[in-house]
Write an enzyme that holds these catalytic residues in place. Structure first.
Site, PDB file in Angstrom:
ATOM      1  N   GLY A 113       0.998  -1.338   0.009  1.00 43.58           N
ATOM      2  CA  GLY A 113       0.158   0.009  -0.107  1.00 43.58           C
ATOM      3  C   GLY A 113       0.932   1.172  -0.060  1.00 43.58           C
ATOM      4  O   GLY A 113       1.885   1.308   0.671  1.00 43.58           O
ATOM      5  N   ARG A 145      -6.509  -2.647   9.108  1.00 38.28           N
ATOM      6  CA  ARG A 145      -7.248  -3.882   9.175  1.00 38.28           C
ATOM      7  C   ARG A 145      -6.775  -4.736  10.115  1.00 38.28           C
ATOM      8  O   ARG A 145      -7.626  -5.688  10.669  1.00 38.28           O
ATOM      9  CB  ARG A 145      -6.440  -4.396   7.520  1.00 38.28           C
ATOM     10  CG  ARG A 145      -7.529  -4.670   6.414  1.00 38.28           C
ATOM     11  CD  ARG A 145      -6.856  -5.122   5.266  1.00 38.28           C
ATOM     12  NE  ARG A 145      -5.414  -4.583   5.204  1.00 38.28           N
ATOM     13  CZ  ARG A 145      -4.741  -4.783   4.163  1.00 38.28           C
ATOM     14  NH1 ARG A 145      -4.910  -5.902   3.495  1.00 38.28           N
ATOM     15  NH2 ARG A 145      -3.633  -3.982   4.135  1.00 38.28           N
ATOM     16  N   ASP A 156      -0.462   2.202   8.337  1.00 41.73           N
ATOM     17  CA  ASP A 156      -0.948   1.463   9.510  1.00 41.73           C
ATOM     18  C   ASP A 156      -0.190   1.596  10.850  1.00 41.73           C
ATOM     19  O   ASP A 156      -0.917   1.634  11.885  1.00 41.73           O
ATOM     20  CB  ASP A 156      -1.287   0.030   9.034  1.00 41.73           C
ATOM     21  CG  ASP A 156      -2.311  -0.118   7.973  1.00 41.73           C
ATOM     22  OD1 ASP A 156      -3.101   0.713   7.966  1.00 41.73           O
ATOM     23  OD2 ASP A 156      -2.232  -1.352   7.399  1.00 41.73           O
ATOM     24  N   THR A 209       4.273   2.517   5.640  1.00 46.11           N
ATOM     25  CA  THR A 209       2.720   2.129   5.659  1.00 46.11           C
ATOM     26  C   THR A 209       2.046   3.037   6.575  1.00 46.11           C
ATOM     27  O   THR A 209       2.435   3.273   7.530  1.00 46.11           O
ATOM     28  CB  THR A 209       2.673   0.648   6.224  1.00 46.11           C
ATOM     29  OG1 THR A 209       1.094   0.462   6.495  1.00 46.11           O
ATOM     30  CG2 THR A 209       3.261   0.446   7.569  1.00 46.11           C
ATOM     31  N   ASP A 265       4.306  -4.794   6.384  1.00 43.64           N
ATOM     32  CA  ASP A 265       4.878  -5.856   6.760  1.00 43.64           C
ATOM     33  C   ASP A 265       4.906  -7.032   5.528  1.00 43.64           C
ATOM     34  O   ASP A 265       5.949  -7.819   5.787  1.00 43.64           O
ATOM     35  CB  ASP A 265       3.971  -6.412   8.007  1.00 43.64           C
ATOM     36  CG  ASP A 265       2.783  -6.849   7.467  1.00 43.64           C
ATOM     37  OD1 ASP A 265       2.109  -6.139   6.589  1.00 43.64           O
ATOM     38  OD2 ASP A 265       2.080  -7.733   8.238  1.00 43.64           O
ATOM     39  N   ARG A 306       0.993  -4.935  -5.703  1.00 42.73           N
ATOM     40  CA  ARG A 306       1.204  -6.116  -4.762  1.00 42.73           C
ATOM     41  C   ARG A 306       1.462  -7.033  -5.948  1.00 42.73           C
ATOM     42  O   ARG A 306       0.617  -7.154  -6.944  1.00 42.73           O
ATOM     43  CB  ARG A 306      -0.309  -6.448  -4.288  1.00 42.73           C
ATOM     44  CG  ARG A 306      -0.720  -5.049  -3.393  1.00 42.73           C
ATOM     45  CD  ARG A 306      -1.488  -5.424  -2.267  1.00 42.73           C
ATOM     46  NE  ARG A 306      -2.288  -4.129  -1.907  1.00 42.73           N
ATOM     47  CZ  ARG A 306      -1.897  -3.721  -0.647  1.00 42.73           C
ATOM     48  NH1 ARG A 306      -0.885  -4.240   0.110  1.00 42.73           N
ATOM     49  NH2 ARG A 306      -2.530  -2.534  -0.217  1.00 42.73           N
ATOM     50  N   ASP A 365       2.031  -0.385  11.828  1.00 48.03           N
ATOM     51  CA  ASP A 365       1.785  -1.734  12.827  1.00 48.03           C
ATOM     52  C   ASP A 365       3.197  -2.463  12.640  1.00 48.03           C
ATOM     53  O   ASP A 365       3.249  -3.700  12.735  1.00 48.03           O
ATOM     54  CB  ASP A 365       0.665  -2.532  12.150  1.00 48.03           C
ATOM     55  CG  ASP A 365       0.728  -2.659  10.720  1.00 48.03           C
ATOM     56  OD1 ASP A 365       1.525  -1.985   9.926  1.00 48.03           O
ATOM     57  OD2 ASP A 365      -0.027  -3.588   9.911  1.00 48.03           O
TER      58      ASP A 365
HETATM   59  P1  ATP Z   1       0.531  -2.308   3.549  1.00 54.43           P
HETATM   60  O1  ATP Z   1       0.821  -2.723   5.272  1.00 54.43           O
HETATM   61  O2  ATP Z   1       0.439  -0.976   3.385  1.00 54.43           O
HETATM   62  O3  ATP Z   1      -0.784  -3.111   3.116  1.00 54.43           O
HETATM   63  P2  ATP Z   1       2.431  -4.141   2.624  1.00 54.43           P
HETATM   64  O4  ATP Z   1       3.730  -4.178   2.275  1.00 54.43           O
HETATM   65  O5  ATP Z   1       2.181  -5.053   3.871  1.00 54.43           O
HETATM   66  O6  ATP Z   1       1.912  -2.875   2.799  1.00 54.43           O
HETATM   67  P3  ATP Z   1       1.335  -6.295   1.206  1.00 54.43           P
HETATM   68  O7  ATP Z   1       0.322  -6.399  -0.085  1.00 54.43           O
HETATM   69  O8  ATP Z   1       1.152  -7.155   2.078  1.00 54.43           O
HETATM   70  O9  ATP Z   1       1.602  -4.858   1.429  1.00 54.43           O
HETATM   71  O10 ATP Z   1       2.900  -6.940   0.631  1.00 54.43           O
HETATM   72  C1  ATP Z   1       3.526  -6.363  -0.618  1.00 54.43           C
HETATM   73  C2  ATP Z   1       3.998  -7.198  -1.491  1.00 54.43           C
HETATM   74  O11 ATP Z   1       5.024  -8.125  -0.778  1.00 54.43           O
HETATM   75  C3  ATP Z   1       3.021  -8.365  -1.988  1.00 54.43           C
HETATM   76  O12 ATP Z   1       2.280  -8.060  -2.696  1.00 54.43           O
HETATM   77  C4  ATP Z   1       3.937  -9.821  -2.117  1.00 54.43           C
HETATM   78  O13 ATP Z   1       4.512  -9.496  -3.346  1.00 54.43           O
HETATM   79  C5  ATP Z   1       5.075  -9.459  -1.207  1.00 54.43           C
HETATM   80  N1  ATP Z   1       4.928 -10.497  -0.149  1.00 54.43           N
HETATM   81  C6  ATP Z   1       4.019 -10.438   1.038  1.00 54.43           C
HETATM   82  N2  ATP Z   1       4.087 -11.447   1.773  1.00 54.43           N
HETATM   83  C7  ATP Z   1       5.062 -12.305   1.242  1.00 54.43           C
HETATM   84  C8  ATP Z   1       5.343 -13.493   1.574  1.00 54.43           C
HETATM   85  N3  ATP Z   1       5.045 -14.302   2.464  1.00 54.43           N
HETATM   86  N4  ATP Z   1       6.524 -14.230   0.464  1.00 54.43           N
HETATM   87  C9  ATP Z   1       6.827 -13.380  -0.366  1.00 54.43           C
HETATM   88  N5  ATP Z   1       6.372 -12.036  -0.653  1.00 54.43           N
HETATM   89  C10 ATP Z   1       5.400 -11.616   0.039  1.00 54.43           C
END
Ligand code: ATP
Length: 326
Positions: free
Chosen positions: A13, A174, A130, A128, A105, A74, A132
């Protein structure tokens, strides 16, 4: 191994302040004589080799802008070993021998797995709204999102007050209630519902009912989208179905993506600039698979796995304060 060329990307995000962080990465790298490659669209762009050369001029005039000039995405493919192998191949092809990843995360989870599989040094920056992530007092984008939420709650208060209405205002979060709790206090909400605490619907109804009957004025309930009772719309439906709420003028406002956009606050700009610079310094010093954070105003490095395996807790004193002041 000496670093020569690093890649920087934003992922997950988007969050206000990501641009300020990219700028700090590029300009700090320049002082270490490192080449910088911008990787567009996070891990998806890494897999596709969507790369652009960056220099100090290329990040002029972006510090104050929301969104991310590198775009974010993503990537389902990056969750697979094949996708990650393809990404590693692209990085090697372009001579990228270190990475700075800015995201939440999920992004840091991906970073840890990627490093363990392919050994390309990577340092994460917490980006992020959030807030978190364990390992930093605040994440990039959180302060801006919080202020946007408060500004909107103030506006809702005006109209709620004019009609003695009850408003359920849904904010982002969330899994975490940082925005809800702090915007609730800052916006003078009568009640705050967050995922970290178990809320019984009956108690919520009683509390809102007594607030609305005791005062001939407006009430605002701030609901984190991830509250276990459901979002604001679901809670409103439950209230409307209860005869005790028949005479109460009840409205729902979901702030949604307004909280992601907009110019970063001063606090986020400074945080993002410090973290971007610290991430490059950490890479140059040979650190890897860590996230840079700021704890008690000092730069700290936390092993990436701790960031998502350990939970950052909310301040329960603030919940008590909401009750006390409502
Ligand atoms: P936000 O907290 O703002 O949503 P984020 O970084 O947590 O941001 P995610 O969509 O959860 O957003 O993760 C970003 C990208 O990281 C995912 O689209 C995926 O490509 C990669 N990713 C997340 N989890 C994993 C995992 N367990 N293994 C490999 N890649 C991952």
């Amino acid at each position: 191994m000496e670093l020569r060329r690093i890649g920087v990307f934003t992922s997950g995000g988007d969050a206000p302040g990501m641009n300020a962080c990219v700028r700090a990465v590029v300009r700090t790298a320049y002082t270490f004589d490192l080449d910088v490659i911008g990787i567009r669209r996070g891990y998806e762009g890494m897999i596709e080799g969507d790369f652009v050369e960056m220099d100090p001029q290329s990040v002029s005039n972006i510090l104050q802008k929301g969104g991310t000039l590198l775009k974010s995405a993503r990537s389902e493919r990056f969750r697979t070993p094949e996708g990650r192998a393809r990404a590693a191949e692209q990085l090697r092809k372009f001579g990228i021998d270190g990475l700075v990843g800015i995201g939440g995360d999920g992004t840091l989870r991906g970073a840890a797995i990627f490093y363990e599989e392919h050994g390309i040094p990577i340092v994460g920056c917490p980006g992020t709204i959030d807030n978190d992530l364990f390992g930093t007092d605040e994440t990039i984008g959180y302060d801006t999102a919080l202020n946007t939420a408060i500004e909107n709650i103030d506006r809702i208060r005006d109209t709620a007050d004019a009609h003695n209405r009850l408003f359920l205002v849904e904010v982002m979060g969330r899994d975490a209630g940082f925005i809800a709790l702090n915007s609730g206090i800052g916006g003078g909400a009568e009640l705050v519902l967050i995922p970290e605490t178990f809320t019984e619907m009956d108690k919520v109804k009683k509390r809102i009912h007594s607030l609305m009957s005791a005062q001939s004025r407006s009430s605002i309930v701030v609901v984190a989208e991830g509250d276990e009772l459901g979002g604001a719309a679901k809670i409103a439906n439950a209230l409307r179905a209860d005869p005790r709420f028949e005479r109460i003028d009840l409205r729902v406002c979901i702030l949604g993506h307004t909280q992601r956009g907009g110019a970063p606050t001063a606090r986020d700009r400074v945080l993002a600039s410090r973290l971007g610079a610290a991430a490059v310094e950490a890479l140059v010093e040979g650190h890897t698979n860590v996230m840079v954070g700021i704890i008690n105003n000092e730069i700290k490095l936390t092993p990436t796995r701790n960031v998502w395996q350990r939970k950052k807790t909310i301040n329960y004193e603030l919940l008590k304060l909401t009750d006390l002041l409502s």
